[in-house]
Design a protein around this motif. Structure first.
Motif, PDB file in Angstrom:
ATOM      1  N   ILE A  26       0.839  -1.203   0.000  1.00 48.09           N
ATOM      2  CA  ILE A  26       0.000   0.000   0.000  1.00 48.09           C
ATOM      3  C   ILE A  26       0.872   1.250   0.000  1.00 48.09           C
ATOM      4  CG2 ILE A  26      -1.777   1.263   1.268  1.00 48.09           C
ATOM      5  CD1 ILE A  26      -2.682  -1.438   2.426  1.00 48.09           C
ATOM      6  N   ALA A  27       1.909   1.242   0.849  1.00 48.68           N
ATOM      7  CA  ALA A  27       2.798   2.395   0.929  1.00 48.68           C
ATOM      8  C   ALA A  27       3.562   2.597  -0.374  1.00 48.68           C
ATOM      9  CB  ALA A  27       3.778   2.213   2.091  1.00 48.68           C
ATOM     10  N   SER A  30       1.416   4.257  -2.984  1.00 51.18           N
ATOM     11  CA  SER A  30       1.227   5.666  -2.634  1.00 51.18           C
ATOM     12  C   SER A  30       2.482   6.484  -2.916  1.00 51.18           C
ATOM     13  CB  SER A  30       0.844   5.786  -1.153  1.00 51.18           C
ATOM     14  OG  SER A  30       0.764   7.132  -0.755  1.00 51.18           O
ATOM     15  N   TRP A  34       3.890  10.185  -5.425  1.00 46.22           N
ATOM     16  CA  TRP A  34       4.358  11.429  -4.832  1.00 46.22           C
ATOM     17  C   TRP A  34       4.932  12.345  -5.918  1.00 46.22           C
ATOM     18  CZ3 TRP A  34       7.525   9.544   0.060  1.00 46.22           C
ATOM     19  CH2 TRP A  34       6.616   9.030   0.996  1.00 46.22           C
ATOM     20  N   THR A 125      -6.641  -2.928  -8.296  1.00 46.34           N
ATOM     21  CA  THR A 125      -6.914  -2.420  -6.946  1.00 46.34           C
ATOM     22  C   THR A 125      -7.630  -3.462  -6.108  1.00 46.34           C
ATOM     23  OG1 THR A 125      -7.063  -0.154  -7.779  1.00 46.34           O
ATOM     24  CG2 THR A 125      -8.053  -0.612  -5.626  1.00 46.34           C
TER      25      THR A 125
END
Length: 287
Positions: A26-27, A30, A34, A125
């Motif tokens: 998940i990180a 994300s 950025w 997803t």
């Protein structure tokens, strides 16, 4: 290191590995989105740079920590050697159950998202969400079921848990898309296998635990590589076998065969535990 409540503490230490497996995907997704000062996205290269830098953090407590003195053992107790392990049926049964369990564990993590996307047309997803659910079950099982391995015995616990994992995987295939949650629940049974085997090796080979672990894990590593190659070959072989039924149908058949092999590995782990249980019981040993 864990001389008391070994099963619980081994599973607890591996719990943090599962915890990172939930957070990391998940990180990572994300982080790739950025925005840098110039407006470009961080991308996968930048994400990997940051993650690799974070991997230096465990070095700090490792350098500051101090290992306790080795526990005392009866000097009359003979140290284990590779030669003795090669002639020990228990050692080979442990290798078999660990190898089959790890093949199932790693293969679910490697193939689940791909299976859901290709077989059921799930979005990346949704497929990633189910994979995270698997790692959630996986992680909680190590945290909550670890104490039970000490209470009910390592071999018996692994037999029941690996059997439940295999049943969940096979049942998920039979149930189809509506039973996809069973793929995630399979993580409950397969998660405690590796740390519990480490606890078993610690107890059965107190003088030479490092040798026993090296022997077991080395052979397990070879077996897990061959197992994953077998899964890929099985998927391609079955897909080619049913090529006449169309691309979509043959692809699904191949994926189902591969995932069936993953479930079969968990069941093989349970069978190896059953054989080991009766063998040790006959010799008057209980772990």
């Amino acid at each position: 290191m864990f001389v008391k409540r070994t099963g619980f503490l081994m599973n607890l230490s591996h719990f943090f590995y599962g915890l990172s497996s939930i957070v990391a995907p998940i990180a990572a997704v994300s982080m790739m989105g950025w925005r840098l000062p110039d407006g470009d996205a961080l991308g996968w290269r930048g994400m990997y740079v940051i993650v690799l830098m974070l991997s230096l953090l465990p070095v700090i407590p490792s350098l500051l920590g101090r290992l306790p003195a080795e526990p005392m053992h009866d000097e009359a107790e003979e140290r284990i050697s590779y030669r003795k392990l090669l002639r020990d049926p228990v050692a080979w049964l442990i290798v078999l159950l660990l190898t089959s369990g790890v093949i199932s564990e790693l293969s679910i993590g490697s193939w689940l998202a791909n299976f859901l996307e290709k077989a059921y047309d799930w979005s990346p997803t949704d497929a990633s969400g189910m994979l995270s659910a698997f790692f959630l079950c996986f992680t909680l099982a190590r945290l909550l079921l670890g104490p039970l391995t000490d209470k009910f015995g390592y071999v018996m616990s692994m037999m029941v848990l690996s059997l439940s994992s295999g049943v969940c995987s096979i049942a998920a295939l039979i149930a189809g898309e509506g039973g996809a949650i069973l793929f995630a629940l399979a993580g409950v049974g397969i998660a405690p296998i590796y740390p519990t085997v480490m606890a078993l090796l610690t107890k059965r080979y107190p003088r030479g635990t490092g040798t026993a672990i090296t022997f077991t894990v080395t052979l397990m590593g070879i077996g897990s590589v061959l197992g994953n190659l077998a899964i890929g070959g099985l998927i391609e072989g079955v897909r080619d076998l049913y090529a006449g039924r169309g691309d979509d149908a043959s692809r699904v058949f191949g994926l189902q065969a591969g995932y069936g092999f993953i479930g079969a590995m968990a069941l093989l782990c349970a069978v190896a535990c059953l054989v080991l249980y009766f063998y040790l019981r006959k010799r008057g040993e209980r772990y």
